[in-house]
Write a protein that holds these residues in place. Structure first.
Motif, mmCIF file in Angstrom:
data_model
loop_
_atom_site.group_PDB
_atom_site.id
_atom_site.type_symbol
_atom_site.label_atom_id
_atom_site.label_comp_id
_atom_site.label_asym_id
_atom_site.label_seq_id
_atom_site.Cartn_x
_atom_site.Cartn_y
_atom_site.Cartn_z
ATOM 1 N N UNK A 74 0.977 -1.607 0.235
ATOM 2 C CA UNK A 74 -0.514 -0.254 -0.364
ATOM 3 C C UNK A 74 0.884 1.398 0.020
ATOM 4 N N UNK A 75 2.016 1.652 0.049
ATOM 5 C CA UNK A 75 3.228 2.535 -0.134
ATOM 6 C C UNK A 75 2.618 3.153 -1.299
ATOM 7 N N UNK A 76 2.665 4.413 -1.013
ATOM 8 C CA UNK A 76 2.143 4.991 -2.382
ATOM 9 C C UNK A 76 0.595 4.985 -3.093
ATOM 10 N N UNK A 77 0.033 4.397 -2.184
ATOM 11 C CA UNK A 77 -1.912 4.193 -3.014
ATOM 12 C C UNK A 77 -2.585 5.795 -2.688
ATOM 13 N N UNK A 78 -2.866 6.495 -1.798
ATOM 14 C CA UNK A 78 -2.750 7.646 -1.918
ATOM 15 C C UNK A 78 -2.588 8.179 -3.084
ATOM 16 N N UNK A 79 -1.475 7.930 -4.349
ATOM 17 C CA UNK A 79 -0.715 9.062 -4.949
ATOM 18 C C UNK A 79 -1.479 7.972 -6.903
ATOM 19 N N UNK A 80 -1.796 6.947 -6.597
ATOM 20 C CA UNK A 80 -2.542 5.587 -7.749
ATOM 21 C C UNK A 80 -3.949 5.408 -7.788
ATOM 22 N N UNK A 81 -4.352 6.135 -6.868
ATOM 23 C CA UNK A 81 -5.654 6.037 -6.738
ATOM 24 C C UNK A 81 -6.456 7.667 -5.980
#
Length: 141
Positions: A74-81
């Motif tokens: 989930x590292x970086x998930x906020x940038x992808x979704x």
């Protein structure tokens, strides 16, 4: 009851989920009228007994030695979704990936072989889901 007692009880009561609408691959509006709290969301993510997230997912949350490797990191998930995309995945991943082993955190019906303790109950409350979404949205690196 006094107004103070009633106000205290109302503040402690769980926030009911509002009906949601799926648009494309997202639930664009929050499940509650209250914003999610990233600190509470992080605490839920780290709690293997309540959210179950770290059983399968790894990410920038503690304790790293107890994180799973069955699901995406989930590292970086906020940038992808977007928040809406994250919300649909947490609420009902099976809508997007029918064979997913991830639980649908808000659904309570239509499952086979559900443990008695979980029958008719969501994994997380609507506010708990919003808290997790608020935390995941902060994971941008």
């Amino acid at each position: 009851m006094t107004p103070l007692v009633l106000a205290t009880l109302a503040a402690a009561a769980p926030v009911a989920a509002q009906p949601y609408v799926v648009e494309s691959d997202a639930i664009p509006r929050p499940l509650t009228g209250q914003a999610g709290d990233p600190a509470r969301g992080r605490a839920l993510m780290e709690d293997r007994q309540r959210s179950l997230c770290s059983l399968c997912h790894a990410g920038p949350f503690a304790p790293p030695h107890q994180q799973g490797t069955l699901a995406p990191d989930l590292q970086g998930i906020g940038a992808r979704l977007s928040e809406g995309q994250l919300r649909l995945r947490v609420v009902d991943i099976k809508r997007l990936v029918p064979d997913s082993i991830m639980p649908s955190y808000a659904r309570t019906e239509g499952f086979a072989r559900v443990a008695t303790a979980w029958q008719g109950k969501p994994v997380l409350t609507a506010q708990g889901i919003e808290d997790v979404i608020a935390y995941l949205a902060t994971l941008r690196d």
